[in-house]
Write a protein that holds these residues in place. Structure first.
Motif, PDB file in Angstrom:
ATOM      1  N   VAL A 142       0.701  -1.259   0.056  1.00 19.80           N
ATOM      2  CA  VAL A 142       0.045   0.007  -0.129  1.00 19.80           C
ATOM      3  C   VAL A 142       0.825   1.455   0.086  1.00 19.80           C
ATOM      4  CG1 VAL A 142      -1.784   1.506   1.289  1.00 19.80           C
ATOM      5  CG2 VAL A 142      -2.010  -1.156   1.164  1.00 19.80           C
ATOM      6  N   ILE A 143       0.792   2.154  -0.924  1.00 16.12           N
ATOM      7  CA  ILE A 143       1.585   3.220  -1.061  1.00 16.12           C
ATOM      8  C   ILE A 143       0.750   4.293  -0.542  1.00 16.12           C
ATOM      9  CG2 ILE A 143       2.853   4.922  -2.768  1.00 16.12           C
ATOM     10  CD1 ILE A 143       3.689   1.973  -2.678  1.00 16.12           C
ATOM     11  N   GLY A 144      -0.491   4.656  -0.404  1.00 16.17           N
ATOM     12  CA  GLY A 144      -1.288   5.500   0.081  1.00 16.17           C
ATOM     13  C   GLY A 144      -2.710   5.417  -0.081  1.00 16.17           C
ATOM     14  N   LEU A 145      -3.484   6.033   0.647  1.00 14.65           N
ATOM     15  CA  LEU A 145      -5.128   5.996   0.418  1.00 14.65           C
ATOM     16  C   LEU A 145      -5.601   7.197   1.163  1.00 14.65           C
ATOM     17  CD1 LEU A 145      -6.875   3.741   3.007  1.00 14.65           C
ATOM     18  CD2 LEU A 145      -4.543   4.137   3.216  1.00 14.65           C
ATOM     19  N   GLY A 146      -6.786   7.618   0.652  1.00 12.72           N
ATOM     20  CA  GLY A 146      -7.210   8.785   1.229  1.00 12.72           C
ATOM     21  C   GLY A 146      -8.584   9.023   0.282  1.00 12.72           C
ATOM     22  N   GLU A 147      -8.972  10.375   0.307  1.00 15.43           N
ATOM     23  CA  GLU A 147     -10.188  11.062  -0.256  1.00 15.43           C
ATOM     24  C   GLU A 147      -9.696  12.261  -0.980  1.00 15.43           C
ATOM     25  OE1 GLU A 147     -14.534  12.766   0.752  1.00 15.43           O
ATOM     26  OE2 GLU A 147     -13.757  10.915   1.930  1.00 15.43           O
ATOM     27  N   VAL A 148     -10.193  12.521  -2.139  1.00 11.93           N
ATOM     28  CA  VAL A 148      -9.993  13.808  -2.613  1.00 11.93           C
ATOM     29  C   VAL A 148     -11.101  14.179  -3.559  1.00 11.93           C
ATOM     30  CG1 VAL A 148      -8.450  15.010  -4.625  1.00 11.93           C
ATOM     31  CG2 VAL A 148      -7.218  13.571  -2.958  1.00 11.93           C
ATOM     32  N   GLU A 149     -11.725  15.348  -3.462  1.00  8.04           N
ATOM     33  CA  GLU A 149     -12.677  15.606  -4.163  1.00  8.04           C
ATOM     34  C   GLU A 149     -13.843  15.057  -4.005  1.00  8.04           C
ATOM     35  OE1 GLU A 149     -11.418  16.484  -8.107  1.00  8.04           O
ATOM     36  OE2 GLU A 149      -9.887  17.844  -7.720  1.00  8.04           O
ATOM     37  N   GLY A 150     -14.103  14.277  -2.919  1.00  2.00           N
ATOM     38  CA  GLY A 150     -15.160  13.498  -2.532  1.00  2.00           C
ATOM     39  C   GLY A 150     -14.986  11.885  -3.291  1.00  2.00           C
ATOM     40  N   ILE A 151     -13.960  11.671  -3.794  1.00  5.31           N
ATOM     41  CA  ILE A 151     -13.648  10.477  -4.434  1.00  5.31           C
ATOM     42  C   ILE A 151     -12.616   9.498  -3.457  1.00  5.31           C
ATOM     43  CG2 ILE A 151     -12.968   9.188  -6.542  1.00  5.31           C
ATOM     44  CD1 ILE A 151     -13.670  11.519  -8.077  1.00  5.31           C
ATOM     45  N   ASN A 152     -12.796   8.304  -3.015  1.00  9.91           N
ATOM     46  CA  ASN A 152     -11.925   7.686  -2.392  1.00  9.91           C
ATOM     47  C   ASN A 152     -10.780   6.906  -3.400  1.00  9.91           C
ATOM     48  OD1 ASN A 152     -13.332   7.704   0.223  1.00  9.91           O
ATOM     49  ND2 ASN A 152     -14.942   6.661  -0.891  1.00  9.91           N
ATOM     50  N   TYR A 153      -9.474   6.943  -2.807  1.00  8.52           N
ATOM     51  CA  TYR A 153      -8.545   6.208  -3.668  1.00  8.52           C
ATOM     52  C   TYR A 153      -7.767   5.142  -2.824  1.00  8.52           C
ATOM     53  CZ  TYR A 153      -5.080   9.328  -1.500  1.00  8.52           C
ATOM     54  OH  TYR A 153      -4.116  10.064  -0.849  1.00  8.52           O
ATOM     55  N   LEU A 154      -6.977   4.198  -3.496  1.00 10.13           N
ATOM     56  CA  LEU A 154      -6.090   3.668  -2.972  1.00 10.13           C
ATOM     57  C   LEU A 154      -4.858   3.511  -3.994  1.00 10.13           C
ATOM     58  CD1 LEU A 154      -5.226   1.443  -0.637  1.00 10.13           C
ATOM     59  CD2 LEU A 154      -6.333  -0.265  -2.111  1.00 10.13           C
ATOM     60  N   CYS A 155      -3.689   3.754  -3.573  1.00  9.34           N
ATOM     61  CA  CYS A 155      -2.608   3.721  -4.406  1.00  9.34           C
ATOM     62  C   CYS A 155      -1.795   2.286  -3.882  1.00  9.34           C
ATOM     63  CB  CYS A 155      -1.773   4.773  -4.306  1.00  9.34           C
ATOM     64  SG  CYS A 155      -0.477   4.914  -5.477  1.00  9.34           S
TER      65      CYS A 155
END
Length: 289
Positions: free
Chosen positions: A77-90
């Motif tokens: 897992v490189i990173g995860l979070g929320e941007v502009e109301g969209i969840n992401y997982l890198c």
């Protein structure tokens, strides 16, 4: 979406890119969209969705737990979070490799090694998801109790509430519950991927087995092996290698249908009544007088 991608890259790496970095879409399932991008000569895998709550946070914890076992490759897992109301997982990008016989042999050995990681009870210290559905992991000392209360009953309640399951099927499940202790042998809890079908594994570069998109918990390892048979895609060498490393108890083949009641119910709740026929067949077989 480009501003979203640039914001994600800046948030993950702590550096705003000097130029626009393209994200190459590679499709996705019914929940997430996926793609990959390159940053500072490294390739990364990205998943994103809108409004699926803590799905990625739980996936990240599952990947960490599998990775900590140190026996089979999972993407970092490189990173995860929320941007502009969209969840992401890198995630770390896994370059595809060959699915040779050597790959399947390794896969069987390594999954057996994963399953040797145990716990005092069946369950997990947190709930997670199976697909987009909630998956309860309350601790139980008995596999049968766990299987009924944390796997079958929640899915049956969901299907009943949607009008997908009849009172007759519920009655047949009650009959099955009464005989489950005689049908399923005792086993120590094993660390499971939890959603191991052919779409959640791959041969990475160097014929390295890799697994991802987990629904982790400590369960009966036959549940994992049964899951691999539900849609196929696993070479016979995989099963031979697993059995040589960590033999399954006699009669395993007859119990596959029982363990696969759970993923079949999940598919009923996700995709509809077309999956009921397999459930009905299993119930008829084990509960007919």
């Amino acid at each position: 979406m480009q501003s979203f991608f640039q914001s994600v890259i800046g948030e993950v790496f702590g550096v705003e890119p000097n130029e626009s970095i393209p994200v190459h879409h590679v499709g996705g399932g019914c929940i997430n969209q996926t793609g990959y991008f390159e940053f500072e000569s490294q390739r990364y895998f990205l998943k994103w969705n809108e409004g699926v709550g803590d799905l990625f946070e739980k996936e990240s914890r599952g990947l960490q737990l599998l990775g900590d076992a140190g026996v089979i490759k999972v993407p970092r897992v490189i990173g995860l979070g929320e941007v502009e109301g969209i969840n992401y997982l890198c995630l770390e990008y896994l370059e595809p490799g060959r699915s040779s016989l050597r790959f399947w042999e390794r896969f069987g050995e390594q999954l057996a090694g994963l399953h040797r990681n145990s716990s005092d009870q069946f369950g997990l210290d947190h709930d997670n998801h199976i697909g987009r559905l909630p998956q309860s992991n309350q601790w139980h000392s008995s596999w049968v109790d766990f299987f009924i209360k944390e796997r079958l009953e929640p899915q049956l309640d969901m299907a009943s509430g949607s009008g997908l399951v009849s009172a007759r099927i519920r009655s047949q499940f009650d009959k099955l519950y009464n005989i489950l202790p005689d049908l399923v042998p005792e086993e120590a809890p094993a660390l499971l991927h939890g959603d191991l079908w052919s779409g959640n594994m791959m041969a990475a570069k160097g014929e390295v087995p890799a697994i991802f998109d987990p629904a982790v918990y400590y369960g009966h390892r036959e549940a994992e092996m049964a899951f691999t048979k539900m849609f196929g895609g696993f070479d016979q060498q995989f099963y031979q290698s697993y059995h040589s490393s960590f033999p399954l108890q006699p009669g395993y083949e007859k119990r596959v249908q029982i363990f696969n009641l759970y993923p079949l119910l999940v598919h009923v709740n996700l995709f509809g009544s077309s999956y009921l026929s397999g459930i009905q067949q299993t119930l008829n077989y084990f509960t007919s007088d």
